[in-house]
Enzyme design. Structure first.
Site, PDB file in Angstrom:
ATOM      1  N   CYS A  94      -4.299 -19.971 -59.179  1.00 54.82           N
ATOM      2  CA  CYS A  94      -4.076 -20.885 -58.054  1.00 54.82           C
ATOM      3  C   CYS A  94      -4.399 -20.206 -56.724  1.00 54.82           C
ATOM      4  O   CYS A  94      -5.009 -20.815 -55.838  1.00 54.82           O
ATOM      5  CB  CYS A  94      -2.634 -21.378 -58.063  1.00 54.82           C
ATOM      6  SG  CYS A  94      -2.236 -22.520 -56.713  1.00 54.82           S
ATOM      7  N   CYS A 102       4.845 -23.845 -61.025  1.00 52.57           N
ATOM      8  CA  CYS A 102       5.414 -24.837 -60.110  1.00 52.57           C
ATOM      9  C   CYS A 102       5.221 -26.258 -60.598  1.00 52.57           C
ATOM     10  O   CYS A 102       5.953 -27.165 -60.182  1.00 52.57           O
ATOM     11  CB  CYS A 102       4.805 -24.675 -58.719  1.00 52.57           C
ATOM     12  SG  CYS A 102       3.032 -25.050 -58.655  1.00 52.57           S
TER      13      CYS A 102
END
Length: 358
Positions: free
Chosen positions: A105, A201
């Site tokens: 990410c 997340c």
């Protein structure tokens, strides 16, 4: 003459630089934005949408940063996040690997798609609330550990390119978490996200295996469990429910606990062993990103093979441009294919790559 950013020791391209800070709603990015504003930099905020956040977060962020006189842009990167992070994550599990989506990410989303978006807004650099720091010398940009040993996050940024590191700003580079909290309290900064961000997340309130099943409905089911001699000792509930080093869920009685030693995806077979069977003296690392350059020959380093592990001494040998072999001084437990291996020389990050199965 180019303006020196007081939070980083080298010039930005513009005489009036615009810095875009990526904000999540947590205390770290909030304080990072405030520090940049205090430094006199021209600051804008970007909140990127992944498709996995609470629906009301973007509006609350806009209200929060309006109070700080910082404009907020909402960047919809749901499609690119799904293809580059979530799909990568599920595909790795289906290969029998244990991925670290945060590392991907950071390189593909925060300092990839978001950095491109920030530059389209006219920003010269992108700032985040990571606990790490960078410096620049004639050889390139170097990445260093942050000041807080308990929170430093250089591990997660080891895949960043030289261009990405050169445009990155880390206002919390010399701060501890306690100092960040104190700064927020002193200036009345109240985050909208009170919990610490998690490694994954996009998985909220469910098991990792259940998330993978929702993403990939046609997933292999139960299969055999074998011990280190090849003896059949049980049946597993799906290889995507296991990672190397895992103890929970094996459910095969023995004189001592079994741990996952390997996942044989071709046979849909779970290989298990006792704890002493899972220590390995060497591992191969692929797709290595060197910071700033590939070392010549072999060298002594410390290496981290998962984020929540203390670095261990090892001998690092670069093989070609993007491969390496790590020989541990002391054999290490449960070296999991798919995890990130990051190499250090003291506080300096030398690079990092993906652990591959031998």
């Amino acid at each position: 003459m180019p303006l020196m950013n007081p939070l980083n020791p080298w010039p930005l391209e513009s005489s009036n630089p615009l810095i875009a800070v990526l904000v999540s709603g947590g205390i770290d990015s909030l304080v990072a934005a405030h520090l940049l504003k205090q430094s006199g930099a021209d600051v804008t905020a970007i909140h990127f949408l992944t498709g996995y956040e609470p629906e009301d977060r973007a509006g609350r962020l806009e209200k929060l940063f309006t109070q700080m006189d910082i404009p907020v842009f909402i960047f919809d990167c749901r499609t690119v996040f799904q293809s580059n992070v979530v799909d990568y994550f599920t595909a790795a599990y289906l290969r029998g690997e244990t991925p670290n989506p945060c590392m991907v990410c950071n390189s593909r989303i925060k300092f990839g798609a978001c950095m491109d978006y920030a530059r389209s807004l006219g920003a010269d650099a992108v700032a985040t609330g990571h606990y790490c720091r960078t410096t620049k010398d004639p050889d390139g940009v170097r990445l260093w550990k942050g000041a807080d040993p308990a929170k430093e996050q250089s591990y997660f940024l080891a895949f960043l390119s030289q261009d990405q590191l050169g445009r990155a700003r880390f206002p919390l580079e010399r701060m501890t978490k306690d100092q960040v909290r104190a700064h927020a309290a002193r200036h009345g900064l109240v985050p909208i996200e009170s919990k610490e961000s998690q490694d994954v997340c996009f998985i909220r309130g469910e098991e990792c295996a259940d998330f993978i099943e929702a993403q990939v409905p046609a997933i292999p089911g139960p299969g055999p469990i074998e011990d280190m001699t090849g003896r059949l000792i049980g049946t597993h509930s799906g290889l995507h429910r296991f990672t190397v080093g895992q103890r929970r869920g094996i459910n095969c009685p023995a004189e001592q606990p079994y741990y996952v030693a390997a996942l044989d995806m071709a046979r849909n077979c779970l290989k298990v062993g006792f704890r002493q069977d899972l220590f390995v003296p060497v591992c191969r690392v692929a797709q290595v990103n060197w910071i700033p350059d590939r070392p010549k020959g072999s060298m002594n380093v410390s290496v981290k093979i998962r984020y929540n592990q203390t670095e261990v001494p090892a001998r690092l040998t670069a093989l070609g441009e993007t491969d390496a072999v790590v020989e541990f001084v002391t054999p290490q437990f449960a070296v999991a294919p798919g995890q990130g291996a990051v190499f250090y020389d003291g506080d300096a990050v030398l690079g990092g790559g993906i652990i591959r199965a031998e």
